[in-house]
Design an enzyme around this catalytic site. Structure first.
Site, PDB file in Angstrom:
ATOM      1  N   GLY A 110       0.803  -1.219   0.000  1.00  0.00           N
ATOM      2  CA  GLY A 110       0.000   0.000   0.000  1.00  0.00           C
ATOM      3  C   GLY A 110       0.830   1.261   0.000  1.00  0.00           C
ATOM      4  CB  CYS A 111       4.089   1.970   0.924  1.00  0.00           C
ATOM      5  SG  CYS A 111       5.234   3.317   1.231  1.00  0.00           S
ATOM      6  N   GLY A 112       3.810   3.939  -1.705  1.00  0.00           N
ATOM      7  CA  GLY A 112       4.469   4.385  -2.921  1.00  0.00           C
ATOM      8  C   GLY A 112       5.883   4.872  -2.709  1.00  0.00           C
ATOM      9  CB  CYS A 114       7.730   2.160   1.721  1.00  0.00           C
ATOM     10  SG  CYS A 114       6.023   2.270   2.277  1.00  0.00           S
TER      11      CYS A 114
END
Length: 276
Positions: A110-112, A114
């Site tokens: 869910g992370c762009g 990180c």
């Protein structure tokens, strides 16, 4: 090739009864992005459409500027996950990965951003996008209505996001799915470049919120119209405004919110009449 999901046994409890059945569940595993032997990031992603993922990620991260600079991609299945080993020319940013640019930390599904260590790397200003196509609201509605039928992985599992590209008439031509919304968009952007499709001639739809990173990836790829079924963030709106991107949120059949640059959304019949 993986279909993006696997079958597992599950006990279903319904109406006081327990029934053991098979259930389709989405795959998620570490995908290492390796450039000329150096690892840039490890992303948690669905192991499907990996060549599109490699190209889209490389472009949206600014590691290469042109598709031809991705000289080769080799997918290596390891015990821990999959390594996408890519070769790039020596004059590209991907070939100069050092301690100051390496993410090192894993990118969750869910992370762009990180693992990005510096603030200036995290907030990346985009160049202004082009003129783009004029889209009638009916075309937008047509694309939204068809989107669900183009999501086989989510239909099977209910657990993955999709990013789709539709032409100016609302016909969906490309869809990519992944457990991560950023990954799905990267896969779509990679597929568009591989197919030689100009993103500005249509619209991109995402089954998620429109965060800053989604806007940045879209504008860097030349997308001029981004439609999200959920909300945008304040930073996403500001970046879309400065880059000239038309950003639409809360897109549903029969309603949507236009947050920036509404001039690309035409009234019914405007394209035929030639009026704005």
């Amino acid at each position: 090739m993986s279909q993006g999901y696997v079958t597992r046994s599950v006990e279903r409890w319904r109406d006081g009864q327990v029934v053991r059945e098979d259930d389709d569940v989405a795959e998620e595993m570490p995908i290492a992005m390796v450039y000329n032997g150096e690892t840039f990031a490890v992303m948690m992603a669905t192991p499907h459409d990996l060549e599109d993922f490699a190209l889209g990620f490389s472009l949206s991260e600014g590691l290469i500027e042109h598709p031809w600079q991705l000289l080769s991609i080799e997918s290596q299945v390891l015990l821990e996950g999959i390594a996408l080993s890519m070769q790039v020319p020596s004059d590209t940013p991907a070939a100069r990965i050092g301690a100051e640019r390496q993410r090192l930390l894993p990118g969750r599904s869910g992370c762009g951003i990180c693992g990005t260590r510096d603030l200036e790397q995290a907030i990346r200003q985009s160049e202004p996008v082009g003129t783009g196509a004029l889209i009638e609201r009916a075309s937008l509605e047509r694309a939204l209505a068809a989107l669900q039928s183009h999501q086989p992985m989510n239909g099977a599992t209910g657990a993955v996001h999709a990013a789709a590209w539709a032409d100016m008439h609302g016909q969906i031509l490309l869809v990519r799915e992944d457990v991560g919304r950023h990954n799905a968009l990267d896969k779509l952007l990679g597929a568009l470049r591989r197919e030689g499709i100009d993103p500005a001639t249509g619209m991109v739809l995402v089954t998620s919120r429109a965060s800053y990173e989604m806007v940045t990836k879209a504008t860097r790829a030349g997308v001029t119209l981004l439609i999200a079924i959920s909300a945008p963030t304040a930073l996403a709106i500001e970046l879309a405004r400065s880059a000239g991107l038309t950003l639409i949120g809360f897109a549903r059949r029969g309603s949507h919110n236009v947050y920036t640059h509404p001039h690309r959304i035409a009234a019914a019949g405007a394209l035929e009449s030639g009026s704005p």
